[in-house]
Design an enzyme around this catalytic site. Structure first.
Site, PDB file in Angstrom:
ATOM      1  N   ASP A  30       0.840  -0.755   0.221  1.00  0.00           N
ATOM      2  CA  ASP A  30       0.126  -0.141   0.131  1.00  0.00           C
ATOM      3  C   ASP A  30       1.153   1.476  -0.462  1.00  0.00           C
ATOM      4  O   ASP A  30       1.797   0.850   1.105  1.00  0.00           O
ATOM      5  CB  ASP A  30      -0.992  -0.085   0.928  1.00  0.00           C
ATOM      6  N   ASP A 124      -2.747   2.681  -6.209  1.00  0.00           N
ATOM      7  CA  ASP A 124      -1.948   2.564  -5.288  1.00  0.00           C
ATOM      8  C   ASP A 124      -1.686   1.282  -4.132  1.00  0.00           C
ATOM      9  O   ASP A 124      -1.295   1.398  -3.621  1.00  0.00           O
ATOM     10  CB  ASP A 124      -1.785   4.294  -3.914  1.00  0.00           C
ATOM     11  N   GLU A 125      -2.358   0.324  -4.056  1.00  0.00           N
ATOM     12  CA  GLU A 125      -2.324  -0.544  -3.587  1.00  0.00           C
ATOM     13  C   GLU A 125      -2.557  -2.270  -4.443  1.00  0.00           C
ATOM     14  O   GLU A 125      -3.612  -2.295  -5.370  1.00  0.00           O
ATOM     15  CB  GLU A 125      -2.792  -0.939  -2.177  1.00  0.00           C
TER      16      GLU A 125
END
Length: 419
Positions: A30, A124-125
Site C-alpha cells: 500500500d 496505489d495498492e
C-alpha cells in the site's frame, strides 16, 4: 474495512519485520498517502508540510492527505471545507490523475518484476503472491524489503507492506505497518494478531455495523469470533454473519487474481453552485472525459459503453448510456458521446453534478479501433497518449482539455450548439 478502524503500529516483536514468514506468501503493498506523495515528489519545497489533494471548491472532498495533515485530523473522503477548518495552513491541490496513473504504472511494474501474480486493487495498492518467487528472490519478507527499496530508489515514494498467509490478514498488516513500514504475521499466530483488534477492522464492518456489534458487547475481533453465529445473524444478517465469522477466525481462502479487470472507470464533479449554463456544463464534461481517458489508458483498458450521469438541483439523478460499435479509451470519443446524450436529455433545470463513466472494459492490447474514412494514420489516441506523457512530466495544467479536441471544438465550447 470500516473507516473508523484504527490499528496501532508495531510494538509486538511477534509481528515485526523479522517474524517467521515461512508460511506467509501473500503481500499487500500500500503506497503511503499516494496522491499527496506524488505531488510532494514533483514539488520538493512541499516536503514536511501538510498537503491535501482533492476538490478545492465549496463541495470538494479530500482524496489524499499527507501524514503532516493527518495529524490535524484530515482524512480521505472528508469534505474539503472540514479539512480547511482543521488544518487551514495546509497546501490544498487539485488532483493530477495523469501523474498518479504514471506513478502507479511504474510501481505496478516493480511488483510484476518480482511475480506475475499481482492483483491491483486501485492505483496505489495491490496483493502479490510471492510463493513462487522464493527461489529467485528469497523469503517473503526479503521480497517485501526488495520492493520497498526499489519503490523508494526508483520512484522516490514510500510504501507499507503486510506479509501474511491470507489476503485479509496481509491488508491488515500493511495498515498496521503505516507509514513506511513492514509487518509480518506468522501463519501460526494469525489469531493472536487478529483477536485484539477492534471489530471494525473486519472487511464489511462499517460504522453502523460496528455500532450494532458493540451494543452486543462485541468490541474486538476476538469477541466476535467467540459469539454465537445466531447472534451475528440477528445483528447483521445471515450472509454477513457467515462472512465475518470466517474472517474472525483468520479464514480467507481467496487467491491473488491477476486477471481481475475493473468493471468500469469514471469520474464526476459536484459544482460549487448549481448551474444551468451549457458552456459550463460542456466544459465540465470535457474535463471529465479527459480524466476518464487518462485513467483508462493508465489501466490498459478500453470500454464499449459510455454513461452520462446528471444530478439535478432537487437531487434527482438521471443516467443515460450509449454502447459504441468498437471500444474506446479516447477523451474525444467519450466527450462527443456524453455531449450528445446531454443535449438529447435537455434537462431544462439547474444541475448539481455531472459524471462520465465507461463500462464493458477489456484489455486495450489487441482491441479493434474505430476506423474513420480519411482519418490520419496517427489519430486522437496517439495525441492523447502524448499528452499523458507530457502531463506526467510537466503537469496536466500545460495540456488543457480543449487542446485535445482541437481549435474547432475549443471555439464550439464557447458557442455550444443548442438542441
Amino acid at each position: 474495512m470500516g473507516r473508523s478502524q484504527s490499528l496501532p503500529r508495531g510494538g509486538d516483536p511477534r509481528f515485526g519485520p523479522d517474524a517467521d514468514d515461512s508460511a506467509s506468501g501473500i503481500l499487500h503493498v500500500d503506497m503511503d498517502a499516494f496522491f499527496a506523495s506524488v505531488e510532494v515528489r514533483a514539488r520538493p519545497e512541499l516536503r514536511g508540510r501538510a498537503v491535501v489533494v482533492g476538490g478545492v471548491g465549496a463541495r470538494g472532498v479530500v482524496s489524499s492527505a499527507s501524514y503532516e495533515a493527518r495529524r490535524y485530523g484530515v482524512r480521505s473522503a472528508m469534505p474539503t471545507s472540514r479539512a480547511r477548518a482543521l488544518c487551514p495552513h495546509a497546501v490544498y491541490l487539485p488532483p493530477n490523475f495523469a501523474a498518479y496513473s504514471e506513478a502507479s504504472r511504474a510501481v505496478m511494474q516493480i511488483f510484476r518484476d518480482v511475480t506475475p501474480l499481482v492483483e491491483p486493487l486501485s492505483l496505489d495498492e495491490a496483493f502479490l503472491d510471492v510463493t513462487g518467487a522464493r527461489k529467485l528472490f528469497g523469503s517473503p519478507a526479503t521480497i517485501a524489503r526488495l520492493i520497498r527499496e526499489r519503490v523508494a530508489d526508483e520512484q522516490g515514494l514510500t510504501c507499507s507492506v503486510g506479509v501474511a498467509p491470507s489476503k485479509f490478514v496481509a491488508k491488515l498488516g500493511s495498515t498496521r505497518a503505516k507509514p513506511d513500514g513492514l509487518l509480518v504475521v506468522p501463519a501460526g499466530q494469525v489469531l493472536d494478531f487478529l483477536h485484539p483488534l477492534p471489530v471494525d477492522a473486519l472487511w464489511g464492518v462499517g460504522e453502523r455495523a460496528a455500532e450494532t456489534l458493540r451494543r452486543l458487547g462485541l468490541a474486538t475481533i476476538g469477541d466476535l469470533a467467540e459469539a454465537p453465529v445466531g447472534m451475528l445473524r440477528t445483528a447483521v444478517g445471515a450472509a454477513s454473519a457467515a462472512h465475518l465469522h470466517e474472517l474472525a477466525w483468520g479464514r480467507d481462502p481467496r487467491r491473488v487474481s491477476p486477471e481481475q479487470v475493473d468493471k468500469s472507470i469514471g469520474a464526476e464533479v459536484t459544482f460549487d453552485a448549481d448551474v444551468a449554463d451549457p458552456v459550463e456544463i460542456r466544459r465540465a464534461l470535457l474535463a471529465l472525459s479527459t480524466k476518464v481517458g487518462v485513467r483508462l489508458r493508465g489501466a490498459g483498458h478500453v470500454g464499449r459503453t459510455v454513461t452520462l450521469k446528471v444530478r439535478l438541483a432537487d437531487f434527482r439523478t438521471v443516467n443515460r448510456s450509449r454502447t459504441l460499435g468498437v471500444p474506446t479509451d479516447t477523451a474525444r470519443e467519450m466527450f462527443d458521446t456524453v455531449w450528445a446524450l446531454y443535449t438529447a436529455l435537455d434537462p431544462g433545470e439547474r444541475i448539481r453534478l455531472v459524471g462520465v463513466r465507461v463500462e464493458g472494459l477489456s484489455p486495450a492490447q489487441g482491441a479493434p479501433r474505430q476506423l474513420t474514412l480519411g482519418a490520419p494514420e496517427r489519430g486522437w489516441r496517439e495525441a492523447e497518449a502524448a499528452a499523458d506523457a507530457a502531463a506526467a512530466r510537466f503537469g496536466r495544467s500545460v495540456i488543457g482539455p480543449a487542446s485535445l479536441l482541437g481549435d474547432r471544438d475549443a471555439h464550439r465550447k464557447e458557442n455550444p450548439p443548442h438542441p
